[in-house]
Design an enzyme around this catalytic site. Structure first.
Site, PDB file in Angstrom:
ATOM      1  N   GLY A 154      -0.757   7.192   6.481  1.00 19.36           N
ATOM      2  CA  GLY A 154      -1.888   7.687   6.053  1.00 19.36           C
ATOM      3  C   GLY A 154      -3.060   7.672   6.596  1.00 19.36           C
ATOM      4  O   GLY A 154      -3.367   6.428   6.965  1.00 19.36           O
ATOM      5  N   CYS A 155      -4.087   8.478   6.591  1.00 20.16           N
ATOM      6  CA  CYS A 155      -5.191   8.324   7.085  1.00 20.16           C
ATOM      7  C   CYS A 155      -6.152   7.294   6.372  1.00 20.16           C
ATOM      8  O   CYS A 155      -6.623   6.325   6.907  1.00 20.16           O
ATOM      9  CB  CYS A 155      -6.379   9.622   7.027  1.00 20.16           C
ATOM     10  N   PHE A 156      -6.210   7.335   5.041  1.00 19.22           N
ATOM     11  CA  PHE A 156      -6.793   5.997   4.307  1.00 19.22           C
ATOM     12  C   PHE A 156      -6.165   4.907   4.506  1.00 19.22           C
ATOM     13  O   PHE A 156      -6.823   3.724   4.558  1.00 19.22           O
ATOM     14  CB  PHE A 156      -6.884   6.557   2.803  1.00 19.22           C
ATOM     15  N   GLU A 246     -13.687   9.725   7.930  1.00 16.71           N
ATOM     16  CA  GLU A 246     -13.362   8.859   6.757  1.00 16.71           C
ATOM     17  C   GLU A 246     -14.296   7.577   6.833  1.00 16.71           C
ATOM     18  O   GLU A 246     -14.616   7.108   7.981  1.00 16.71           O
ATOM     19  CB  GLU A 246     -11.925   8.504   6.725  1.00 16.71           C
TER      20      GLU A 246
END
Length: 343
Positions: A154-156, A246
């Site tokens: 996932g990106c986070f 992010e």
């Protein structure tokens, strides 16, 4: 180049899939094959996303045809919808890179708890290589010989794990708070259509406060690096008025007193040879890494509280998803890791 490995991109009408198709289309080693989409079949990708400049037409997904004609598949479906296609293509001998959450976790009970689904490919669950090259490079290098799937992080988790990995390895994580900010593309193309401009513009708000699905993924990977199993990182994302990008701000109470120089040395040692990790003495911002495969990190030790602060910025669609998948694919094929990837 003769006999270039042919890569299909399934779900190429979504943000992540479209970018993956663009990167493969320009790659000097891999060749872009079929790009699939259901609703947009018959439409060209450069009509839907002119800025990607990919003059290919979406086709209906045909797993048998993809299996016959391709060497690799990048699957850009949502969780739950992905595992069936991944399992079918894997069974046909393709190297499959899954961008969903379906193969990231290793504990089936955790998957059911956080995703509420019975996994449709239980025999493959927990067997994938986690596609974060800076952490799992050796496993990715052997993924083809081992016949394994690559589970794109996932990106986070990408931003959080890279920001905290050196501290986890050193056994320094006691209490961890991860305060994350993301642009609206993190919600995906379908949900972005329902996100009103007036709700996002000049506004910031937290979401997933009761528990975000990336939380167990972060804990799993940090635990594998040495974080005490009793530690439960707090993770809270926030939506900010930006298209993409992010920033994670990590606040760590360490297991012992540390100095700023000691922490800086840990990060320099961990990332000295990493092409796509930049250490900086200035606080990183989303714009610093826009449209790149770079993670930009900054460490600080607060002399009053003793907390270790780590700030990490990535582009959620690039290093957080699609360009990281191409980086993993480069590793799997023994190619230069930065081949086809702009910094």
């Amino acid at each position: 180049m003769a006999d270039r490995p042919k890569v299909a991109v399934l779900g190429a009408s979504g943000f992540a899939g479209a970018l993956a198709a663009r990167l493969i289309d320009r790659h000097p080693f891999f060749a872009l094959g079929a790009i699939t989409a259901r609703a947009e079949a018959g439409t060209r990708l450069d009509e839907l996303y002119p800025h990607h400049r990919v003059a290919r037409t979406f086709v209906e997904p045909d797993l048998d045809a993809i299996g016959r004609d391709h060497d690799v598949a990048i699957v850009g479906y949502p969780h739950g919808a992905s595992s069936e296609a991944v399992a079918a293509l894997h069974a046909q001998g393709l190297l499959v890179l899954d961008l969903s959450a379906d193969f990231r976790l290793t504990d089936p009970a955790l998957y059911r708890e956080w995703y509420g689904d019975v996994h449709v490919a239980p025999d493959l669950f927990g067997t994938a290589v986690y596609g974060l090259p800076e952490i799992h490079r050796d496993a990715l290098a052997g993924v083809r010989d081992a016949g394994r799937i690559v589970a794109g992080p996932g990106c986070f988790p990408t931003a959080a794990i890279l920001s905290l990995a050196p501290l986890a390895r050193a056994g320094l994580l006691q209490d961890v708070i991860i305060d994350a900010k993301t642009g609206v593309s993190g919600a995906g193309r379908k949900l972005q259509r329902t996100t009103h401009y007036v709700d996002v513009s000049e506004n910031v708000h937290a979401y997933g406060v009761a528990g975000h699905r990336h939380q167990p993924e972060i804990r799993q990977e940090l635990g594998a690096l040495g974080m005490d199993p009793a530690v439960q990182p707090v993770f809270v994302p926030h939506l900010v008025p930006a298209d993409q990008g992010e920033l994670v701000s990590c606040y760590v109470r360490a297991t012992r007193e540390v100095t700023a120089d000691e922490v800086a040395d840990l990060f320099r040692e961990a990332y000295a040879d990493e092409r796509f990790v930049e250490l900086t003495t200035a606080e990183p911002g989303m714009r610093d890494v826009q449209a790149s495969n770079v993670a930009r990190l900054r460490t600080h030790v607060d002399p009053r509280s003793g907390h270790v602060l780590v700030f990490g910025a990535i582009d959620n669609l690039w290093k957080g998803t699609s360009s990281q998948a191409v980086q993993s694919l480069n590793v799997a094929y023994g190619r230069p890791e930065d081949e086809g990837l702009p910094v």
